[in-house]
Design a protein around this motif. Structure first.
Motif, PDB file in Angstrom:
ATOM      1  N   THR A  89       0.823  -1.207   0.000  1.00  0.00           N
ATOM      2  CA  THR A  89       0.000   0.000   0.000  1.00  0.00           C
ATOM      3  C   THR A  89       0.859   1.261   0.000  1.00  0.00           C
ATOM      4  N   GLY A  90       2.146   1.123   0.346  1.00  0.00           N
ATOM      5  CA  GLY A  90       3.006   2.288   0.485  1.00  0.00           C
ATOM      6  C   GLY A  90       2.830   3.011   1.801  1.00  0.00           C
ATOM      7  N   ARG A  91       2.011   2.459   2.702  1.00  0.00           N
ATOM      8  CA  ARG A  91       1.702   3.153   3.952  1.00  0.00           C
ATOM      9  C   ARG A  91       2.452   2.581   5.155  1.00  0.00           C
ATOM     10  N   THR A  92       3.527   1.833   4.908  1.00  0.00           N
ATOM     11  CA  THR A  92       4.376   1.394   6.013  1.00  0.00           C
ATOM     12  C   THR A  92       5.714   2.132   6.007  1.00  0.00           C
ATOM     13  N   GLY A  93       6.094   2.689   4.858  1.00  0.00           N
ATOM     14  CA  GLY A  93       7.347   3.406   4.718  1.00  0.00           C
ATOM     15  C   GLY A  93       8.551   2.537   4.447  1.00  0.00           C
ATOM     16  N   HIS A  94       8.352   1.215   4.430  1.00  0.00           N
ATOM     17  CA  HIS A  94       9.480   0.303   4.266  1.00  0.00           C
ATOM     18  C   HIS A  94       9.898   0.158   2.804  1.00  0.00           C
ATOM     19  N   THR A  95      11.157  -0.228   2.619  1.00  0.00           N
ATOM     20  CA  THR A  95      11.606  -0.702   1.326  1.00  0.00           C
ATOM     21  C   THR A  95      11.977  -2.177   1.459  1.00  0.00           C
ATOM     22  N   GLU A  96      11.874  -2.919   0.369  1.00  0.00           N
ATOM     23  CA  GLU A  96      12.276  -4.319   0.380  1.00  0.00           C
ATOM     24  C   GLU A  96      13.795  -4.384   0.453  1.00  0.00           C
ATOM     25  N   VAL A  97      14.301  -5.131   1.417  1.00  0.00           N
ATOM     26  CA  VAL A  97      15.743  -5.216   1.618  1.00  0.00           C
ATOM     27  C   VAL A  97      16.173  -6.666   1.778  1.00  0.00           C
TER      28      VAL A  97
END
Length: 216
Positions: A89-97
């Motif tokens: 959703t883009g609403r966690t602020g995380h990037t896939e790492v």
């Protein structure tokens, strides 16, 4: 994983609440059999890189000599223990790492930085190729001051090489590491479990003049 996500990072007020308990995930690596969460061998070090879809990124690093174990996860955001669906959703602020545990006697952090820069396009902002959204942004999350200095020096060296080649400006986020959350079990070792699976990772073709015996 070819679908659009938000290109704007959330605030503390707009981020999803998440949960207190970690997600269920694999306990050992599908390829090496080494424990994802440790214990790790004495003297080994850890690095955290975001280069787009973590399926292909993890495979790049588990194939790198000196890397002991890798895992796919989420970092750089606000929501505790996010699910993949929530990050979408883009609403966690995380990037896939990808978290990389390595033997520094075999492969240095500088060597891994070279792998990082040369295997994705760090100039694309909130995307990587066809994968669009904040979860695909380029990122290096550092575990100590030495890693921070090496990461910044490597960025400057690679920017010079990119500029000479007529490429754009690096947008990679280089920050001290915050919490790392392991992704769900099906993401771990995904391209070993699914050899024909999607991998959208690709480099610029510009050589990074650091690592592999070259000082940053």
């Amino acid at each position: 994983m070819l679908f659009a996500k938000s290109a704007e990072l959330p605030t503390v007020e707009t981020a999803l609440p998440g949960r207190a308990e970690p997600l269920a995930t694999d306990m050992v690596h599908f390829v090496s059999g080494n424990p994802l969460k440790g214990p790790y061998p004495e003297g080994f070090e850890t690095a955290v890189f975001g280069m787009g879809c973590f399926w292909g990124v993890e495979r790049i690093f588990w194939r790198t000599p000196g890397v002991w174990v890798t895992s796919a996860g989420y970092s750089g955001g606000l929501t505790p223990n996010p699910t993949y669906e929530e990050t979408c959703t883009g609403r966690t602020g995380h990037t896939e790492v990808v978290k990389v545990v390595f033997d520094p006697k075999v492969v240095s952090y500088g060597d891994l930085l070279k792998v990082f820069w040369e295997n994705h396009d760090p100039t694309q902002g909130m995307r990587q190729g066809n994968d669009v959204g904040t979860t695909y942004r380029s990122a290096i999350y550092t575990l100590n001051d030495r890693q921070q200095r090496e990461a910044e020096a490597s960025r400057d060296a690679y920017q010079a090489a990119l500029t000479q080649a007529g490429r754009g400006t690096i947008t990679t986020e280089i920050l001290p590491a915050g919490p790392y959350y392991y992704a769900e079990a099906y993401h771990q070792g995904y391209l070993a479990k699914n050899p024909a699976g999607y991998c959208g990772i690709g480099g610029t073709g510009v050589v990074c003049p650091i690592g592999i015996g070259v000082s940053a």
